[in-house]
Design an enzyme around this catalytic site. Sequence first.
Site, PDB file in Angstrom:
ATOM      1  N   ALA A  47     -23.921  27.592 -16.781  1.00 22.43           N
ATOM      2  CA  ALA A  47     -23.645  28.233 -18.068  1.00 22.43           C
ATOM      3  C   ALA A  47     -24.880  28.935 -18.615  1.00 22.43           C
ATOM      4  O   ALA A  47     -24.814  30.078 -19.083  1.00 22.43           O
ATOM      5  CB  ALA A  47     -23.129  27.204 -19.066  1.00 22.43           C
ATOM      6  N   TYR A  74     -22.429   4.459 -28.589  1.00 21.01           N
ATOM      7  CA  TYR A  74     -22.081   5.753 -29.196  1.00 21.01           C
ATOM      8  C   TYR A  74     -23.139   6.211 -30.190  1.00 21.01           C
ATOM      9  O   TYR A  74     -23.422   7.413 -30.303  1.00 21.01           O
ATOM     10  CB  TYR A  74     -20.694   5.695 -29.836  1.00 21.01           C
ATOM     11  CG  TYR A  74     -19.600   5.998 -28.842  1.00 21.01           C
ATOM     12  CD1 TYR A  74     -19.280   7.304 -28.498  1.00 21.01           C
ATOM     13  CD2 TYR A  74     -18.917   4.971 -28.201  1.00 21.01           C
ATOM     14  CE1 TYR A  74     -18.298   7.585 -27.571  1.00 21.01           C
ATOM     15  CE2 TYR A  74     -17.932   5.235 -27.262  1.00 21.01           C
ATOM     16  CZ  TYR A  74     -17.632   6.550 -26.950  1.00 21.01           C
ATOM     17  OH  TYR A  74     -16.666   6.825 -26.003  1.00 21.01           O
ATOM     18  N   CYS A 126     -14.949   0.711 -43.474  1.00 23.08           N
ATOM     19  CA  CYS A 126     -14.424   1.872 -44.193  1.00 23.08           C
ATOM     20  C   CYS A 126     -14.595   1.686 -45.699  1.00 23.08           C
ATOM     21  O   CYS A 126     -14.284   0.620 -46.245  1.00 23.08           O
ATOM     22  CB  CYS A 126     -12.955   2.040 -43.838  1.00 23.08           C
ATOM     23  SG  CYS A 126     -12.090   3.319 -44.768  1.00 23.08           S
ATOM     24  N   SER A 147     -15.320  19.714 -14.579  1.00 21.05           N
ATOM     25  CA  SER A 147     -15.020  19.250 -13.223  1.00 21.05           C
ATOM     26  C   SER A 147     -13.547  19.370 -12.878  1.00 21.05           C
ATOM     27  O   SER A 147     -13.172  19.333 -11.702  1.00 21.05           O
ATOM     28  CB  SER A 147     -15.468  17.796 -13.075  1.00 21.05           C
ATOM     29  OG  SER A 147     -14.769  16.969 -13.992  1.00 21.05           O
ATOM     30  N   CYS A 191     -11.810   5.481 -39.610  1.00 16.40           N
ATOM     31  CA  CYS A 191     -11.373   4.101 -39.784  1.00 16.40           C
ATOM     32  C   CYS A 191     -10.261   3.764 -38.798  1.00 16.40           C
ATOM     33  O   CYS A 191      -9.329   4.562 -38.598  1.00 16.40           O
ATOM     34  CB  CYS A 191     -10.888   3.898 -41.220  1.00 16.40           C
ATOM     35  SG  CYS A 191     -10.257   2.230 -41.546  1.00 16.40           S
ATOM     36  N   HIS A 215     -11.355  16.269 -27.063  1.00 17.77           N
ATOM     37  CA  HIS A 215     -11.658  14.839 -26.929  1.00 17.77           C
ATOM     38  C   HIS A 215     -12.380  14.277 -28.151  1.00 17.77           C
ATOM     39  O   HIS A 215     -13.037  13.244 -28.068  1.00 17.77           O
ATOM     40  CB  HIS A 215     -12.480  14.606 -25.660  1.00 17.77           C
ATOM     41  CG  HIS A 215     -11.739  14.967 -24.408  1.00 17.77           C
ATOM     42  ND1 HIS A 215     -12.363  15.285 -23.217  1.00 17.77           N
ATOM     43  CD2 HIS A 215     -10.406  15.077 -24.167  1.00 17.77           C
ATOM     44  CE1 HIS A 215     -11.456  15.568 -22.306  1.00 17.77           C
ATOM     45  NE2 HIS A 215     -10.258  15.452 -22.861  1.00 17.77           N
ATOM     46  N   CYS A 252      -6.954   2.953 -41.645  1.00 17.53           N
ATOM     47  CA  CYS A 252      -6.337   4.012 -42.441  1.00 17.53           C
ATOM     48  C   CYS A 252      -6.511   5.402 -41.834  1.00 17.53           C
ATOM     49  O   CYS A 252      -5.865   6.360 -42.256  1.00 17.53           O
ATOM     50  CB  CYS A 252      -6.868   3.996 -43.870  1.00 17.53           C
ATOM     51  SG  CYS A 252      -8.604   4.520 -44.044  1.00 17.53           S
ATOM     52  N   ASN A 311     -16.109  18.628 -24.743  1.00 12.85           N
ATOM     53  CA  ASN A 311     -17.337  17.934 -25.135  1.00 12.85           C
ATOM     54  C   ASN A 311     -17.215  17.367 -26.549  1.00 12.85           C
ATOM     55  O   ASN A 311     -16.571  17.960 -27.417  1.00 12.85           O
ATOM     56  CB  ASN A 311     -18.534  18.882 -25.051  1.00 12.85           C
ATOM     57  CG  ASN A 311     -18.759  19.371 -23.637  1.00 12.85           C
ATOM     58  OD1 ASN A 311     -18.409  18.690 -22.677  1.00 12.85           O
ATOM     59  ND2 ASN A 311     -19.336  20.552 -23.495  1.00 12.85           N
ATOM     60  N   ARG A 315     -25.754   7.834 -28.269  1.00 13.61           N
ATOM     61  CA  ARG A 315     -25.353   9.194 -27.882  1.00 13.61           C
ATOM     62  C   ARG A 315     -25.491  10.159 -29.054  1.00 13.61           C
ATOM     63  O   ARG A 315     -25.890  11.318 -28.872  1.00 13.61           O
ATOM     64  CB  ARG A 315     -23.917   9.194 -27.359  1.00 13.61           C
ATOM     65  CG  ARG A 315     -23.746   8.443 -26.044  1.00 13.61           C
ATOM     66  CD  ARG A 315     -22.340   8.552 -25.518  1.00 13.61           C
ATOM     67  NE  ARG A 315     -22.029   9.920 -25.104  1.00 13.61           N
ATOM     68  CZ  ARG A 315     -20.797  10.379 -24.899  1.00 13.61           C
ATOM     69  NH1 ARG A 315     -19.754   9.593 -25.112  1.00 13.61           N
ATOM     70  NH2 ARG A 315     -20.602  11.621 -24.521  1.00 13.61           N
TER      71      ARG A 315
END
Length: 247
Positions: free
Chosen positions: A235, A67, A151, A193, A126, A118, A129, A101, A70
């Site tokens: 697009a 991640y 955290c 999609s 965290c 999403h 919490c 997205n 990304r």
Amino acid sequence: MAVPTAILDLARPARRIAVLTGAGMSAESGVPTFRDAQTGLWENFDAASLATPEAWNEDAALVWAWYQWRVGLVRRVQPNAGHLALSEWGRNADLQITTQNVDDLHERAGSTVLAHLHGSLFSPRCTDCGLDAEVAEPPEQPIARLDPPTCQNCSGIVRPGVVWFGEMLPEQPWEAATASLREADLLLVVGTSGVVYPAAGLPSLARRHGVPVVEINPDDTDLSDQVDEVWRTTAAVGLPDLVSELQ
């Protein structure tokens, strides 16, 4: 590219426009979809298998590293002409964007996003919490494993601020998205999609409320037979032409 007359006939009188965007919206900026091959360090990993609670529980350092890669990737790319066209349209009309997205390209183009269904790469939180967390900048070069931070509030483990496969959508964004459909004069579905639910059910919900639905996508999708008009373009190509015609 000439805008289909039937689409212009739906868009011109619309005063409240709902927009649903998917991965194809950002692909033209260089953000790979989950169905695209990963590159470099991640080419042997299945993206969908990393975006699960099971993957996190099995190897949080692996998932966090992916991640963070990304995050760095998104920060290196720019909004495309489609993002900019929606921003321009939104300055002259009541346009509400719901996106599947997890990037921030709509916002960087100047749009306000009604709902990130999403979640967002840029809202880590965290696991204990639930509070939003500030994290360090991602490494310049991708690495295979990176321990997630803790955290500052409760010392719990910080996780990506996205909705993983198998998790429920947050209630507030979903309610905002469905409310926008009930009040819209037109729903524009761009670059999705139509296979990930419940977001894929939004076009049918719109039509049940009498809202016409237009799909902009270069390919046939699972939604194509559930919409009123289809425009086979991308697009970044179609949206600037549509907004230009409307103004």
